[in-house]
Design an enzyme around this catalytic site. Structure first.
Site, short mmCIF file in Angstrom:
data_model
loop_
_atom_site.label_atom_id
_atom_site.label_comp_id
_atom_site.label_asym_id
_atom_site.label_seq_id
_atom_site.Cartn_x
_atom_site.Cartn_y
_atom_site.Cartn_z
N CYS A 4 -4.16 -8.93 -1.33
CA CYS A 4 -5.14 -8.78 -0.25
C CYS A 4 -5.35 -10.11 0.47
O CYS A 4 -5.76 -11.10 -0.14
CB CYS A 4 -6.46 -8.27 -0.79
SG CYS A 4 -7.70 -8.03 0.51
N LYS A 43 0.82 -6.12 -7.41
CA LYS A 43 1.24 -6.21 -6.02
C LYS A 43 0.85 -7.58 -5.50
O LYS A 43 -0.28 -8.04 -5.73
CB LYS A 43 0.57 -5.13 -5.15
CG LYS A 43 1.03 -5.17 -3.69
CD LYS A 43 0.46 -4.00 -2.90
CE LYS A 43 1.05 -3.94 -1.50
NZ LYS A 43 0.58 -5.04 -0.63
N ASN A 106 7.39 -3.85 0.40
CA ASN A 106 6.31 -3.41 1.27
C ASN A 106 6.32 -4.27 2.53
O ASN A 106 6.64 -5.45 2.48
CB ASN A 106 4.98 -3.54 0.50
CG ASN A 106 3.77 -3.25 1.36
OD1 ASN A 106 2.82 -4.02 1.39
ND2 ASN A 106 3.76 -2.14 2.06
N GLY A 107 5.97 -3.63 3.66
CA GLY A 107 5.87 -4.37 4.91
C GLY A 107 6.72 -3.79 6.01
O GLY A 107 7.95 -3.71 5.88
N ASP A 108 6.08 -3.31 7.08
CA ASP A 108 6.77 -2.79 8.27
C ASP A 108 7.56 -1.50 7.99
O ASP A 108 8.62 -1.29 8.60
CB ASP A 108 7.70 -3.84 8.88
CG ASP A 108 6.96 -5.05 9.42
OD1 ASP A 108 5.74 -4.93 9.64
OD2 ASP A 108 7.59 -6.10 9.63
N GLY A 130 2.07 1.09 3.89
CA GLY A 130 0.71 0.59 4.04
C GLY A 130 0.02 1.14 5.27
O GLY A 130 -0.28 2.34 5.36
N ARG A 131 -0.17 0.28 6.26
CA ARG A 131 -0.97 0.66 7.44
C ARG A 131 -0.35 1.78 8.26
O ARG A 131 -1.05 2.47 8.99
CB ARG A 131 -1.17 -0.58 8.33
CG ARG A 131 -2.06 -1.66 7.70
CD ARG A 131 -1.97 -2.96 8.48
NE ARG A 131 -0.63 -3.52 8.41
CZ ARG A 131 -0.10 -4.29 9.34
NH1 ARG A 131 -0.79 -4.56 10.44
NH2 ARG A 131 1.11 -4.79 9.20
#
Length: 232
Positions: A4, A43, A106-108, A130-131
């Site tokens: 985070c 994570k 993780n990411g994009d 994620g988002r």
């Protein structure tokens, strides 16, 4: 969760803030592993900043104290969510002969094509979303097969009725005020690209304080759409 990046967490030495003290990260993880018989996963990010991308050391040391899997976000804490996620180091860790635990990237990841490309590129055991899931739970359905294929695109009515259902589920678990504040970040994504989207978002943000309010606003919107639809 050592990933985070938000200030109120990381600058207190929690979340991604622990990346500034790898010895502490290892001690904390070791204590958790020893205190439970359940599988422990971690994570984290590539490092605190571009000068401290120490994820390879982190991966080996956390494996050595007994974690069962590691998920890595391809950005540093300093990047927050800006720039492009770098999956290069994720691939290097997966190729490391010392690493025996599953490695997740993780990411994009915005689509099944993104996920499949990174999976092939790095050899990772899986990818985390994620988002990109905000307002788009159908992404999970589209990724279920593992390879690019036909993409399911929900109708406006399905998107909005799902949003209402989503709000009721949050409300059931967390209570009116808290559930609505959490759901705000989802509403923008759910209604993106709709006719009068700005007006609809404003109503949701300003006039709704519970799931029943959200349902009323959405029912009115859908009824207006039906009234405007051309007749044959």
């Amino acid at each position: 969760n050592f990933g985070c990046p938000v200030k109120k967490v990381a600058l207190k030495g929690a979340g991604a803030g622990v990346l500034k003290d790898i010895d502490l990260m290892v001690r904390l993880t070791d204590a958790v592993v020893k205190s439970t018989s359940l599988p422990v996963t971690v994570k984290t990010r590539l490092g605190w900043d571009d000068n401290t991308k120490n994820i390879e050391e982190v991966a080996e040391r956390l494996q050595d104290v007994g974690i069962n899997a590691l998920a890595i976000h391809g950005r540093t804490r300093s990047q927050m969510y800006k720039g492009e996620a770098d999956w290069t180091l994720i691939g290097e860790i997966k190729k490391n002969p010392r690493i025996r635990i599953p490695i997740f990237g993780n990411g994009d990841i915005h689509s099944i094509s993104d996920g499949y490309e990174k999976y092939i590129q790095t050899g990772a055991d899986g990818v985390m979303i994620g988002r990109a899931i905000f307002g788009n739970p159908w992404l999970f359905r589209n990724m279920r097969g593992g390879k690019p294929g036909a993409v399911y695109i929900p109708s406006i009515e399905e998107k909005l009725t799902t949003m209402v259902q989503h709000t009721y589920e949050y409300e059931k678990r967390l209570g009116d005020i808290k559930s609505f504040s959490i759901m705000k970040k989802h509403y923008k994504a759910y209604v993106h690209g709709f006719d009068d989207a700005k007006e609809l978002r404003a109503k949701l943000m300003e006039s709704a304080v519970c799931a029943d309010d959200v349902k009323r606003i959405i029912d009115e919107y859908l009824n207006d759409l039906k009234a405007k639809a051309p007749t044959r």
